[in-house]
Scaffold this motif. Structure first.
Motif, PDB file in Angstrom:
ATOM      1  N   VAL A  70     -14.125  -7.475  -0.696  1.00  0.00           N
ATOM      2  CA  VAL A  70     -14.872  -6.827  -1.729  1.00  0.00           C
ATOM      3  C   VAL A  70     -13.791  -6.707  -2.135  1.00  0.00           C
ATOM      4  O   VAL A  70     -13.586  -5.979  -3.675  1.00  0.00           O
ATOM      5  N   SER A  71     -12.260  -5.978  -1.683  1.00  0.00           N
ATOM      6  CA  SER A  71     -10.709  -6.632  -2.684  1.00  0.00           C
ATOM      7  C   SER A  71     -10.846  -7.464  -3.967  1.00  0.00           C
ATOM      8  O   SER A  71     -10.356  -7.110  -5.208  1.00  0.00           O
ATOM      9  N   PHE A  72     -11.127  -8.431  -3.553  1.00  0.00           N
ATOM     10  CA  PHE A  72     -11.138  -9.688  -4.458  1.00  0.00           C
ATOM     11  C   PHE A  72     -12.821  -9.230  -5.792  1.00  0.00           C
ATOM     12  O   PHE A  72     -12.384  -9.476  -7.010  1.00  0.00           O
ATOM     13  N   ILE A  73     -13.266  -8.923  -4.958  1.00  0.00           N
ATOM     14  CA  ILE A  73     -14.767  -8.605  -6.038  1.00  0.00           C
ATOM     15  C   ILE A  73     -14.400  -7.515  -7.212  1.00  0.00           C
ATOM     16  O   ILE A  73     -14.942  -7.491  -7.719  1.00  0.00           O
ATOM     17  N   LEU A  74     -13.876  -6.374  -6.546  1.00  0.00           N
ATOM     18  CA  LEU A  74     -13.376  -5.875  -7.295  1.00  0.00           C
ATOM     19  C   LEU A  74     -12.658  -6.066  -8.314  1.00  0.00           C
ATOM     20  O   LEU A  74     -12.156  -5.574  -8.903  1.00  0.00           O
ATOM     21  N   LEU A  75     -11.076  -6.584  -7.766  1.00  0.00           N
ATOM     22  CA  LEU A  75     -10.584  -6.968  -8.584  1.00  0.00           C
ATOM     23  C   LEU A  75     -10.385  -8.215  -9.741  1.00  0.00           C
ATOM     24  O   LEU A  75     -10.527  -7.764 -10.924  1.00  0.00           O
ATOM     25  N   ALA A 129     -14.244  -8.229 -11.228  1.00  0.00           N
ATOM     26  CA  ALA A 129     -14.589  -7.314 -12.020  1.00  0.00           C
ATOM     27  C   ALA A 129     -14.031  -6.872 -12.475  1.00  0.00           C
ATOM     28  O   ALA A 129     -14.672  -6.204 -13.893  1.00  0.00           O
ATOM     29  N   GLY A 130     -13.141  -5.943 -11.871  1.00  0.00           N
ATOM     30  CA  GLY A 130     -11.983  -4.518 -12.419  1.00  0.00           C
ATOM     31  C   GLY A 130     -12.000  -5.821 -13.981  1.00  0.00           C
ATOM     32  O   GLY A 130     -11.909  -5.250 -15.504  1.00  0.00           O
ATOM     33  N   THR A 131     -10.878  -6.847 -13.850  1.00  0.00           N
ATOM     34  CA  THR A 131     -10.557  -7.296 -14.737  1.00  0.00           C
ATOM     35  C   THR A 131     -11.269  -7.536 -15.676  1.00  0.00           C
ATOM     36  O   THR A 131     -10.981  -7.362 -17.514  1.00  0.00           O
ATOM     37  N   PHE A 132     -12.169  -8.018 -15.575  1.00  0.00           N
ATOM     38  CA  PHE A 132     -13.634  -8.526 -16.248  1.00  0.00           C
ATOM     39  C   PHE A 132     -13.789  -7.331 -17.062  1.00  0.00           C
ATOM     40  O   PHE A 132     -14.421  -7.587 -18.780  1.00  0.00           O
ATOM     41  N   LEU A 133     -14.775  -6.407 -16.572  1.00  0.00           N
ATOM     42  CA  LEU A 133     -15.149  -5.332 -17.139  1.00  0.00           C
ATOM     43  C   LEU A 133     -14.131  -4.372 -18.750  1.00  0.00           C
ATOM     44  O   LEU A 133     -14.088  -3.582 -19.105  1.00  0.00           O
ATOM     45  N   TRP A 134     -12.563  -5.021 -17.578  1.00  0.00           N
ATOM     46  CA  TRP A 134     -11.533  -3.467 -18.371  1.00  0.00           C
ATOM     47  C   TRP A 134     -11.311  -4.625 -19.620  1.00  0.00           C
ATOM     48  O   TRP A 134     -11.133  -3.884 -20.718  1.00  0.00           O
ATOM     49  N   GLY A 135     -11.047  -5.584 -19.566  1.00  0.00           N
ATOM     50  CA  GLY A 135     -11.046  -6.199 -20.928  1.00  0.00           C
ATOM     51  C   GLY A 135     -12.091  -5.981 -21.884  1.00  0.00           C
ATOM     52  O   GLY A 135     -12.078  -6.168 -23.139  1.00  0.00           O
ATOM     53  N   LEU A 136     -13.422  -6.468 -21.173  1.00  0.00           N
ATOM     54  CA  LEU A 136     -14.056  -6.095 -21.687  1.00  0.00           C
ATOM     55  C   LEU A 136     -14.641  -5.225 -22.921  1.00  0.00           C
ATOM     56  O   LEU A 136     -14.806  -5.155 -24.142  1.00  0.00           O
ATOM     57  N   LEU A 190      -5.896  -7.552 -15.950  1.00  0.00           N
ATOM     58  CA  LEU A 190      -5.222  -7.820 -14.660  1.00  0.00           C
ATOM     59  C   LEU A 190      -4.776  -7.008 -14.233  1.00  0.00           C
ATOM     60  O   LEU A 190      -4.759  -6.488 -12.946  1.00  0.00           O
ATOM     61  N   PHE A 191      -3.720  -6.508 -14.648  1.00  0.00           N
ATOM     62  CA  PHE A 191      -2.597  -5.813 -14.794  1.00  0.00           C
ATOM     63  C   PHE A 191      -2.843  -4.539 -14.574  1.00  0.00           C
ATOM     64  O   PHE A 191      -3.485  -3.224 -12.965  1.00  0.00           O
ATOM     65  N   ALA A 192      -4.125  -4.120 -15.299  1.00  0.00           N
ATOM     66  CA  ALA A 192      -4.610  -2.407 -15.046  1.00  0.00           C
ATOM     67  C   ALA A 192      -6.100  -2.581 -14.478  1.00  0.00           C
ATOM     68  O   ALA A 192      -6.399  -1.469 -13.184  1.00  0.00           O
ATOM     69  N   SER A 193      -7.287  -3.667 -13.318  1.00  0.00           N
ATOM     70  CA  SER A 193      -7.781  -3.804 -12.761  1.00  0.00           C
ATOM     71  C   SER A 193      -7.120  -3.711 -11.753  1.00  0.00           C
ATOM     72  O   SER A 193      -7.155  -2.871 -10.250  1.00  0.00           O
ATOM     73  N   VAL A 194      -5.779  -4.432 -11.185  1.00  0.00           N
ATOM     74  CA  VAL A 194      -5.062  -4.498  -9.698  1.00  0.00           C
ATOM     75  C   VAL A 194      -4.497  -2.545  -9.517  1.00  0.00           C
ATOM     76  O   VAL A 194      -4.358  -1.820  -8.676  1.00  0.00           O
ATOM     77  N   MET A 195      -4.162  -1.817 -10.309  1.00  0.00           N
ATOM     78  CA  MET A 195      -3.605  -0.957 -10.610  1.00  0.00           C
ATOM     79  C   MET A 195      -4.453   0.316 -10.272  1.00  0.00           C
ATOM     80  O   MET A 195      -3.849   1.359  -9.504  1.00  0.00           O
ATOM     81  N   THR A 196      -5.789  -0.242 -10.815  1.00  0.00           N
ATOM     82  CA  THR A 196      -6.545   1.119 -10.987  1.00  0.00           C
ATOM     83  C   THR A 196      -6.964   1.153  -9.145  1.00  0.00           C
ATOM     84  O   THR A 196      -7.185   2.574  -9.478  1.00  0.00           O
ATOM     85  N   GLY A 240      -8.640   1.295  -2.076  1.00  0.00           N
ATOM     86  CA  GLY A 240      -8.343   0.196  -1.338  1.00  0.00           C
ATOM     87  C   GLY A 240      -8.380  -0.299  -0.020  1.00  0.00           C
ATOM     88  O   GLY A 240      -9.727   0.345   0.723  1.00  0.00           O
ATOM     89  N   GLY A 241      -7.320  -0.837   1.486  1.00  0.00           N
ATOM     90  CA  GLY A 241      -8.161  -1.254   2.180  1.00  0.00           C
ATOM     91  C   GLY A 241      -8.090   0.062   3.054  1.00  0.00           C
ATOM     92  O   GLY A 241      -6.611   0.576   2.912  1.00  0.00           O
ATOM     93  N   SER A 242      -8.541   0.298   4.545  1.00  0.00           N
ATOM     94  CA  SER A 242      -7.897   1.530   5.972  1.00  0.00           C
ATOM     95  C   SER A 242      -6.691   0.572   6.200  1.00  0.00           C
ATOM     96  O   SER A 242      -6.040  -0.453   5.729  1.00  0.00           O
ATOM     97  N   ALA A 243      -5.952   1.878   7.192  1.00  0.00           N
ATOM     98  CA  ALA A 243      -4.706   1.833   7.070  1.00  0.00           C
ATOM     99  C   ALA A 243      -3.789   1.458   6.389  1.00  0.00           C
ATOM    100  O   ALA A 243      -2.559   0.168   6.560  1.00  0.00           O
ATOM    101  N   SER A 244      -4.148   1.690   4.645  1.00  0.00           N
ATOM    102  CA  SER A 244      -3.132   0.865   3.695  1.00  0.00           C
ATOM    103  C   SER A 244      -2.653   1.661   3.262  1.00  0.00           C
ATOM    104  O   SER A 244      -2.590   3.161   3.140  1.00  0.00           O
ATOM    105  N   THR A 245      -1.111   1.284   2.358  1.00  0.00           N
ATOM    106  CA  THR A 245      -0.784   2.600   1.048  1.00  0.00           C
ATOM    107  C   THR A 245      -1.313   2.683   0.164  1.00  0.00           C
ATOM    108  O   THR A 245      -1.226   3.975  -0.993  1.00  0.00           O
TER     109      THR A 245
END
Length: 477
Positions: free
Chosen positions: A265-270, A272-279, A301-307, A336-341
């Motif tokens: 799911v993290s890679f899917i959101l990563l 998808a977020g990169t494509f949609l943000w850039g578009l 890509l940076f925006a998708s990761v940081m968002t 993000g993921g459970s028990a994460s920062t």
């Protein structure tokens, strides 16, 4: 005849307590008190510890030594910054570089590191340090925080692994960043400080920056942007996933279900977020329209990761399109993921709800994925986390609309960023009066500890029932 003494008599059994004995007695009582809470209500212990840590950092940041001018910082600003650091959010009401002294920035960095360990981890550590033991229920809570990444008796080992993993990853990121800051002309010790600060801030998904203009000057510098993205992404996966990857590498078959869902799911959101943000921002002249193809892809890509909890930004959030702000709201809420920062409602929550919807659409009685059946209890917890998160955001947005009078898109952006401990901002937090600052402070605290302790508490709260009422299905939808 013997004359009786008329003065008061001291009972033979009474002896004035020596100061050292009184201190030991108080420590013993404190140990028993914490041990009792750890075994009966670990979630309450986590809340108490996190609140106490926030208050300690608030007090230190309010001292004159913490500010660059040598004057005391107002309570609402000190508390907001302390909670933002300990809850690894990154929202600020004053400039981190300009307002705080080196001592103040160091306190913020320590708060980020401590807060990044997590509420349940911190509570378990306290119980281990003070009482030297954890009861069965306390171990279950700590194990739940690690998503059952080890056996029940290995909780202490797991907690040590959490701290060691954090230090190793942050150290590796710092070793990559320090030479770059030196080549850019910064003095050695300043480069070391900035490298350490950014490494801890990125891995803990905090988003604090020691530069007055953030990382905007490095918007095309991959030597800095790539380590920041890598640190944020690793931190957002969660310690249970990192430990599974350490043990089994990239062997998909040996991964547990939590690791598979989190990474997928993290890679899917990563992507998808990169494509949609850039578009959406491709032709926006206020953000990336003037850039070449490579820089546009990097920004997207940076925006998708940081968002999804990082909080670093390369563009002014007020300059984004309304559709991009809405996309950012959704990604921040996911987290993000459970028990994460990272914050948010967590990617596994989204995965469980999506799988439940698919199973319902197919008419399946069970929710199945990768040869496993997800229990009904997990779906109830997922629903509770989503509803609790949406309620917190809605109530806070309503209050901030009344207090600030700002537009709904800015208020909603700021509240979701605070709840999901992201740190992206339209600068609304800095414009709010003290009452609005306290609302966001409470929301950051609730967003960091509320859904986590709620999920852990519900997961372990199962009562045995000796009877069932007759079933009757209401009309839904």
């Amino acid at each position: 005849m013997t004359q009786r003494q008329s003065g008061p008599r001291t009972p033979a059994s009474w002896h004035p307590a020596a100061p050292e004995h009184e201190g030991l007695w108080m420590l013993a009582r404190l140990r028993d008190f914490i041990d009792d809470i750890a075994n009966t209500s670990p979630a309450r212990l986590a809340l108490t510890v996190f609140a106490a840590v926030c208050l300690v950092f608030t007090f230190i940041l309010s001292l004159p030594a913490s500010s660059a001018t040598g004057t005391a910082t107002p309570l609402h600003q000190a508390m907001f910054t302390a909670v933002s650091a300990v809850c690894v959010t990154g929202l600020t009401v004053v400039s981190t570089a300009a307002h705080w002294s080196f001592f103040g920035q160091l306190i913020i960095l320590i708060g980020i590191f401590v807060g990044g360990l997590g509420t349940l981890t911190l509570a378990s550590l306290l119980a281990l340090m003070v009482s030297k033991r954890l009861g069965v229920r306390g171990k279950l809570i700590a194990q739940e925080a690690m998503n059952n990444a080890g056996r029940l008796g290995e909780v202490g080992t797991l907690l040590r692994i959490v701290i060691t993993t954090s230090v190793v990853i942050e150290g590796a990121l710092a070793l990559v960043l320090i030479p770059r800051f030196m080549t850019l002309g910064e003095p050695f010790w300043q480069s070391v400080w900035h490298g350490i600060f950014y490494s801890i801030s990125s891995f803990n998904n905090a988003g604090f920056t020691p530069h007055s203009d953030g990382i905007v000057p490095y918007e095309t510098d991959l030597w800095i942007l790539v380590p920041l993205m890598l640190g944020v992404f690793l931190g957002s996966l969660g310690f249970p996933v990192v430990m599974v990857l350490q043990q089994n590498g990239l062997n998909w078959k040996k991964w547990n279900l939590h690791t598979k869902l989190t990474i997928q799911v993290s890679f899917i959101l990563l992507f998808a977020g990169t494509f949609l943000w850039g578009l959406m921002e491709w032709d926006n002249v206020r953000t990336i329209a003037h850039m070449d193809l490579g820089d546009k892809v990097t920004h997207s890509l940076f925006a998708s990761v940081m968002t999804r909890s990082g909080g670093f930004n390369l563009v002014d959030q007020n300059h984004m399109e309304s559709t991009t702000m809405l996309l950012t709201d959704a990604l921040m809420f996911a987290g993000g993921g459970s028990a994460s920062t990272a914050g948010g409602i967590k990617v596994t929550t989204i995965a469980v709800m999506f799988l439940a919807i698919v199973a319902e659409a197919r008419g399946d009685a069970d929710v199945k994925v990768y040869g496993r059946t997800i229990p009904q209890g997990a779906m109830r917890v997922a629903i509770s986390v989503i509803v609790a998160g949406a309620t917190l955001v809605s109530v806070s947005a309503f209050l901030l609309l009344q207090i600030s009078g700002a537009s709904l898109d800015r208020v909603l952006f700021e509240t979701i960023s605070a709840f999901a401990t992201v740190g992206l901002s339209t600068n609304l937090a800095a414009e709010l009066p003290p009452s609005g600052v306290y609302v966001l402070t409470a929301l950051m605290f609730a967003g960091r500890v509320g859904t986590v302790t709620l999920a852990a508490g519900l997961a372990l709260r199962q009562r045995s029932q000796l009877y069932h009422y007759p079933e009757e299905r209401p009309i839904i939808g």
